[in-house]
Design a protein around this motif. Structure first.
Motif, PDB file in Angstrom:
ATOM      1  N   ARG A  36      38.873  33.368  93.497  1.00  0.00           N
ATOM      2  CA  ARG A  36      39.749  32.811  94.598  1.00  0.00           C
ATOM      3  C   ARG A  36      40.916  33.920  94.702  1.00  0.00           C
ATOM      4  N   GLN A  37      41.032  32.804  96.321  1.00  0.00           N
ATOM      5  CA  GLN A  37      42.718  33.633  97.161  1.00  0.00           C
ATOM      6  C   GLN A  37      43.501  32.356  97.251  1.00  0.00           C
ATOM      7  N   ASP A  38      44.647  32.618  96.147  1.00  0.00           N
ATOM      8  CA  ASP A  38      45.542  31.234  96.988  1.00  0.00           C
ATOM      9  C   ASP A  38      46.908  31.896  97.138  1.00  0.00           C
ATOM     10  N   THR A  39      48.013  31.199  98.154  1.00  0.00           N
ATOM     11  CA  THR A  39      48.981  32.110  97.698  1.00  0.00           C
ATOM     12  C   THR A  39      50.366  31.787  97.016  1.00  0.00           C
ATOM     13  N   GLY A  40      50.714  33.381  96.397  1.00  0.00           N
ATOM     14  CA  GLY A  40      51.401  33.375  95.826  1.00  0.00           C
ATOM     15  C   GLY A  40      51.219  34.052  94.249  1.00  0.00           C
ATOM     16  N   HIS A  41      49.347  34.083  94.194  1.00  0.00           N
ATOM     17  CA  HIS A  41      48.613  34.092  93.663  1.00  0.00           C
ATOM     18  C   HIS A  41      47.795  35.709  93.784  1.00  0.00           C
ATOM     19  N   GLY A  42      47.341  36.157  94.691  1.00  0.00           N
ATOM     20  CA  GLY A  42      47.169  37.079  95.161  1.00  0.00           C
ATOM     21  C   GLY A  42      45.360  36.983  94.898  1.00  0.00           C
ATOM     22  N   LEU A  43      45.034  37.563  94.943  1.00  0.00           N
ATOM     23  CA  LEU A  43      43.160  37.049  94.136  1.00  0.00           C
ATOM     24  C   LEU A  43      43.188  37.085  92.304  1.00  0.00           C
ATOM     25  N   ARG A  44      42.436  35.914  91.998  1.00  0.00           N
ATOM     26  CA  ARG A  44      41.835  35.738  90.431  1.00  0.00           C
ATOM     27  C   ARG A  44      40.811  35.737  90.338  1.00  0.00           C
ATOM     28  N   LEU A  45      40.290  36.653  89.240  1.00  0.00           N
ATOM     29  CA  LEU A  45      38.877  36.487  89.277  1.00  0.00           C
ATOM     30  C   LEU A  45      38.356  35.353  88.126  1.00  0.00           C
ATOM     31  N   ILE A  46      37.710  34.968  89.693  1.00  0.00           N
ATOM     32  CA  ILE A  46      36.837  33.257  88.670  1.00  0.00           C
ATOM     33  C   ILE A  46      35.875  34.007  87.750  1.00  0.00           C
ATOM     34  N   HIS A  47      34.250  35.105  87.742  1.00  0.00           N
ATOM     35  CA  HIS A  47      33.553  35.235  87.058  1.00  0.00           C
ATOM     36  C   HIS A  47      32.729  36.255  87.458  1.00  0.00           C
ATOM     37  N   TYR A  48      32.320  37.330  86.878  1.00  0.00           N
ATOM     38  CA  TYR A  48      31.318  38.910  86.959  1.00  0.00           C
ATOM     39  C   TYR A  48      30.010  38.935  86.530  1.00  0.00           C
ATOM     40  N   SER A  49      29.526  39.580  86.993  1.00  0.00           N
ATOM     41  CA  SER A  49      28.383  40.027  86.135  1.00  0.00           C
ATOM     42  C   SER A  49      28.262  41.317  86.972  1.00  0.00           C
ATOM     43  N   TYR A  50      26.996  41.618  85.362  1.00  0.00           N
ATOM     44  CA  TYR A  50      26.332  43.603  85.852  1.00  0.00           C
ATOM     45  C   TYR A  50      24.718  43.423  85.229  1.00  0.00           C
ATOM     46  N   GLY A  51      24.474  42.521  86.358  1.00  0.00           N
ATOM     47  CA  GLY A  51      22.998  42.455  86.412  1.00  0.00           C
ATOM     48  C   GLY A  51      22.564  41.138  86.738  1.00  0.00           C
ATOM     49  N   ALA A  52      21.406  40.883  87.100  1.00  0.00           N
ATOM     50  CA  ALA A  52      20.496  39.794  87.303  1.00  0.00           C
ATOM     51  C   ALA A  52      20.207  39.215  85.373  1.00  0.00           C
ATOM     52  N   GLY A  53      20.513  38.071  85.349  1.00  0.00           N
ATOM     53  CA  GLY A  53      21.028  37.037  83.971  1.00  0.00           C
ATOM     54  C   GLY A  53      22.242  37.380  83.459  1.00  0.00           C
ATOM     55  N   ASN A  54      22.788  38.118  84.088  1.00  0.00           N
ATOM     56  CA  ASN A  54      23.809  38.215  82.936  1.00  0.00           C
ATOM     57  C   ASN A  54      25.642  37.359  83.398  1.00  0.00           C
ATOM     58  N   LEU A  55      25.959  37.379  83.405  1.00  0.00           N
ATOM     59  CA  LEU A  55      27.611  36.280  83.248  1.00  0.00           C
ATOM     60  C   LEU A  55      28.700  36.798  82.860  1.00  0.00           C
ATOM     61  N   GLN A  56      29.714  37.560  83.281  1.00  0.00           N
ATOM     62  CA  GLN A  56      30.943  37.050  82.600  1.00  0.00           C
ATOM     63  C   GLN A  56      31.761  36.829  82.614  1.00  0.00           C
ATOM     64  N   ILE A  57      33.336  36.054  82.090  1.00  0.00           N
ATOM     65  CA  ILE A  57      33.888  35.265  82.163  1.00  0.00           C
ATOM     66  C   ILE A  57      35.184  35.869  82.346  1.00  0.00           C
ATOM     67  N   GLY A  58      35.573  35.496  83.837  1.00  0.00           N
ATOM     68  CA  GLY A  58      36.896  36.131  84.388  1.00  0.00           C
ATOM     69  C   GLY A  58      38.131  35.438  84.310  1.00  0.00           C
ATOM     70  N   ASP A  59      39.584  35.560  84.639  1.00  0.00           N
ATOM     71  CA  ASP A  59      40.711  34.638  84.396  1.00  0.00           C
ATOM     72  C   ASP A  59      40.826  33.743  84.267  1.00  0.00           C
ATOM     73  N   VAL A  60      40.208  32.764  86.056  1.00  0.00           N
ATOM     74  CA  VAL A  60      40.684  31.630  85.913  1.00  0.00           C
ATOM     75  C   VAL A  60      38.608  30.596  86.262  1.00  0.00           C
ATOM     76  N   PRO A  61      37.975  30.828  84.590  1.00  0.00           N
ATOM     77  CA  PRO A  61      36.958  30.484  84.506  1.00  0.00           C
ATOM     78  C   PRO A  61      36.573  28.448  85.218  1.00  0.00           C
ATOM     79  N   ASP A  62      37.936  28.107  84.627  1.00  0.00           N
ATOM     80  CA  ASP A  62      37.478  26.214  84.725  1.00  0.00           C
ATOM     81  C   ASP A  62      36.932  25.748  85.736  1.00  0.00           C
ATOM     82  N   GLY A  63      35.713  25.214  85.577  1.00  0.00           N
ATOM     83  CA  GLY A  63      35.467  24.324  86.147  1.00  0.00           C
ATOM     84  C   GLY A  63      34.484  25.205  87.514  1.00  0.00           C
ATOM     85  N   TYR A  64      33.908  26.179  87.229  1.00  0.00           N
ATOM     86  CA  TYR A  64      33.095  26.997  87.720  1.00  0.00           C
ATOM     87  C   TYR A  64      31.839  27.335  87.218  1.00  0.00           C
ATOM     88  N   LYS A  65      30.459  27.888  87.897  1.00  0.00           N
ATOM     89  CA  LYS A  65      29.629  28.361  86.699  1.00  0.00           C
ATOM     90  C   LYS A  65      29.410  28.817  88.144  1.00  0.00           C
TER      91      LYS A  65
END
Lengths: 113, 114
Positions: A36-65
């Motif tokens: 997500r990109q917000d003024t003054g914060h640049g881009l902040r990582l929410i979630h990421y994945s390295y393949g189908a079925g995989n999920l990793q938690i980023g820096d600002v995950p609250d409220g997101y799946k």
């Protein structure tokens, strides 16, 4: 040329609403990211994945799946949207190595009323 | 922990003038560093990237950046700015051991005056 597409490009919802943001990449990349990109914060990582079925938690995950259904498709879910989630959302993909470029989609602008 | 600081939120230059955008990073070891550009209403595009080697890196559209380990810096430069360079510029560091996650600075908005 690497290709990452996002839909919708713009979305308006109400507080408590349910929103799904979609991302598709045709680069055959293993890694995908939601920011997500917000003024003054640049881009902040929410979630990421390295393949189908995989999920990793980023820096600002609250409220997101998120869910990675295939190598190509990565979805971001806001099940009870709040005004604080009004933002510009970017998806990106890359190969595995640290020096590899991340390729970004055009972004989805979300407004939560 | 890794982080990036871009101390200048806004920079204004005249067309044809030289440009330097500042970036300071925090990273244990030798990092991979990136500059991305975001044109109005578009996603981010790579300008250039650094990985261990020559400290001066050439990018697209006449941009270059210089890595300094002693100063923990990766400043972006251009000798002569064009009006089409009007954009937001982001510096980022790669967490090489963690799925190629990037940590971005807050960005510098460049305005080009005629």
């Amino acid at each position: 040329e690497a290709a990452v597409t996002q839909s919708p490009r713009n979305k308006v919802t109400v507080t408590g609403g349910n929103v799904t943001l979609s991302c598709r990449q045709t680069n055959s990349h293993n890694y995908m990211y939601w920011y997500r990109q917000d003024t003054g914060h640049g881009l902040r990582l929410i979630h990421y994945s390295y393949g189908a079925g995989n999920l990793q938690i980023g820096d600002v995950p609250d409220g997101y799946k998120a869910t990675r259904t295939t190598q190509e498709d990565f979805f971001l879910l806001l099940e009870l949207a709040s005004p604080s989630q009004t933002s510009l959302y970017f998806c990106a993909s890359s190969d595995a190595r640290g020096q590899d470029t991340q390729y970004f989609g055009p972004g989805t602008r979300l407004l939560v009323l | 922990a890794q982080s990036v600081t871009q101390p200048d939120a806004r920079v204004t230059v005249s067309e044809g003038a030289s440009l330097q955008l500042r970036c300071k990073y925090s990273y244990f070891g030798t990092p991979y560093l990136f500059w991305y550009v975001q044109y109005p209403r578009q996603g981010l595009q790579l300008l250039l990237k650094y990985y261990p080697g020559d400290p001066v890196v050439q990018g697209v559209n006449g941009f270059e950046a210089e890595f300094s380990k002693s100063n923990s810096s990766f400043h972006l430069r251009k000798a002569s700015v064009h009006w089409s360079d009007w954009a937001v510029y982001f510096c980022a560091v790669s967490a090489m051991s963690n799925y190629n996650v990037l940590y971005f600075g807050s960005g510098t908005k460049l305005t080009v005056e005629p």
